[in-house]
Design an enzyme around this catalytic site. Structure first.
Site, PDB file in Angstrom:
ATOM      1  N   ARG A  88      -9.385 -15.066   5.672  1.00 32.50           N
ATOM      2  CA  ARG A  88      -7.950 -14.961   5.876  1.00 32.50           C
ATOM      3  C   ARG A  88      -7.533 -15.522   7.226  1.00 32.50           C
ATOM      4  NH1 ARG A  88      -6.478 -11.202   1.847  1.00 32.50           N
ATOM      5  NH2 ARG A  88      -4.460 -10.331   1.881  1.00 32.50           N
ATOM      6  N   ARG A 153       2.538  -0.870  -4.591  1.00 30.58           N
ATOM      7  CA  ARG A 153       1.697  -0.798  -3.396  1.00 30.58           C
ATOM      8  C   ARG A 153       2.579  -0.649  -2.169  1.00 30.58           C
ATOM      9  NH1 ARG A 153      -2.477  -5.811  -3.723  1.00 30.58           N
ATOM     10  NH2 ARG A 153      -1.926  -5.868  -1.522  1.00 30.58           N
ATOM     11  N   ARG A 164       3.602  -9.606   5.771  1.00 25.29           N
ATOM     12  CA  ARG A 164       2.424 -10.232   5.137  1.00 25.29           C
ATOM     13  C   ARG A 164       2.609 -11.739   5.035  1.00 25.29           C
ATOM     14  NH1 ARG A 164       1.827  -7.412  -0.302  1.00 25.29           N
ATOM     15  NH2 ARG A 164      -0.124  -8.553  -0.547  1.00 25.29           N
TER      16      ARG A 164
HETATM   17  P1  AMP Z   1      -4.845  -8.219  -0.665  1.00 19.01           P
HETATM   18  O1  AMP Z   1      -5.094  -7.269  -1.774  1.00 19.01           O
HETATM   19  O2  AMP Z   1      -5.814  -9.391  -0.685  1.00 19.01           O
HETATM   20  O3  AMP Z   1      -3.424  -8.664  -0.574  1.00 19.01           O
HETATM   21  O4  AMP Z   1      -5.177  -7.438   0.707  1.00 19.01           O
HETATM   22  C1  AMP Z   1      -4.462  -6.290   1.069  1.00 19.01           C
HETATM   23  C2  AMP Z   1      -4.638  -6.014   2.555  1.00 19.01           C
HETATM   24  O5  AMP Z   1      -6.023  -5.806   2.857  1.00 19.01           O
HETATM   25  C3  AMP Z   1      -4.213  -7.166   3.485  1.00 19.01           C
HETATM   26  O6  AMP Z   1      -2.818  -7.183   3.721  1.00 19.01           O
HETATM   27  C4  AMP Z   1      -5.030  -6.811   4.726  1.00 19.01           C
HETATM   28  O7  AMP Z   1      -4.467  -5.716   5.430  1.00 19.01           O
HETATM   29  C5  AMP Z   1      -6.345  -6.332   4.125  1.00 19.01           C
HETATM   30  N1  AMP Z   1      -7.267  -7.479   3.947  1.00 19.01           N
HETATM   31  C6  AMP Z   1      -7.705  -8.003   2.775  1.00 19.01           C
HETATM   32  N2  AMP Z   1      -8.526  -9.044   2.989  1.00 19.01           N
HETATM   33  C7  AMP Z   1      -8.615  -9.188   4.334  1.00 19.01           C
HETATM   34  C8  AMP Z   1      -9.299 -10.094   5.188  1.00 19.01           C
HETATM   35  N3  AMP Z   1     -10.056 -11.086   4.714  1.00 19.01           N
HETATM   36  N4  AMP Z   1      -9.153  -9.924   6.531  1.00 19.01           N
HETATM   37  C9  AMP Z   1      -8.408  -8.937   7.037  1.00 19.01           C
HETATM   38  N5  AMP Z   1      -7.714  -8.074   6.292  1.00 19.01           N
HETATM   39  C10 AMP Z   1      -7.810  -8.178   4.947  1.00 19.01           C
END
Ligand code: AMP
Length: 210
Positions: A88, A153, A164
């Site tokens: 990310r 969520r 985000r």
């Molecule tokens: P997602 O389900 O991929 O949208 O991830 C939800 C949340 O998890 C993100 O907004 C971050 O807070 C955390 N997160 C997920 N993947 C990462 C990553 N590679 N690095 C840092 N935080 C992450």
């Protein structure tokens, strides 16, 4: 196949990841799903991640990189994997490159799902997520996959969505150039039916040497 999916929140990465992982017989590794599972189970990792996730910020690299490094040592990731939501930022992309270089198993491709800002906001604010299987649902009271209860969520609420998106633009989007320079990037549009996008992804990946 060792594959990374990249794209803004709401581009449908999670949905496509499930289909592609099943097609290539590789595990779907979603860092967001791992964090949410830890939160639900009340583990120390979940505790560490919670405040960042609630604010739409990235969980610190030290925590995330270790978690991914460990996950990639599992038996099911031996013959390939599909990473969804990792890396990310460029620092994570460099760590992933180094982990894989050490094992002499570099990535085959990075698939980008491209989507404009307005469409992202519209999709995320109407998205609901299943409490049981974690799958997405739009405009339905029950999960279309398992019939479980759906909820919004915390980080799909308007102010967190905005953050985000900023985080995506500032921290994540630079990895697209990183992977383009490494000659790994394949971009497809994230607009269209789920089936049409899966077909596009599969045909784009057909030309990737494994
Ligand atoms: P997602 O389900 O991929 O949208 O991830 C939800 C949340 O998890 C993100 O907004 C971050 O807070 C955390 N997160 C997920 N993947 C990462 C990553 N590679 N690095 C840092 N935080 C992450």
């Amino acid at each position: 196949m060792r594959l990374v999916l990249v794209g803004p929140p709401g581009a449908g990465k999670g949905t496509q990841a499930q289909f592609l992982a099943a097609h290539y017989l590789i595990p779907h590794i979603s860092t967001g799903d791992i964090f949410r599972a830890n939160l639900k189970a009340g583990t120390p990792l979940g505790e560490q991640a919670k405040s960042f996730m609630d604010r739409g910020e990235l969980v610190p690299d030290s925590v995330t990189n270790e978690m991914v490094k460990d996950r990639l040592t599992h038996e099911d990731a031996k013959n390939g994997f599909l990473l969804d939501g990792f890396p990310r930022n460029v620092a994570q992309a460099e760590v992933l490159r180094d982990i894989l270089a050490e094992k002499k198993t570099p990535l085959h491709a990075v698939l980008e799902f491209a989507l404009g800002d307005e469409e992202i906001i519209a999709r995320l604010s109407s998205r609901r997520t299943c409490r049981d299987c974690g799958g997405p649902s739009v405009g339905l009271d029950k999960c279309p996959t398992c019939g479980g209860e759906v909820y919004q969520r915390e980080d799909d609420k308007a102010d967190v969505i905005k953050r985000r998106l900023e985080v995506y633009t500032e921290q994540t989007a630079p990895i697209i150039a990183f992977y383009r320079n490494a000659d790994l990037l394949i971009s497809i549009s994230a607009v269209g039916s789920v089936e049409a996008i899966t077909d596009q992804a599969k045909s784009a990946l057909k030309n990737v040497a494994q």
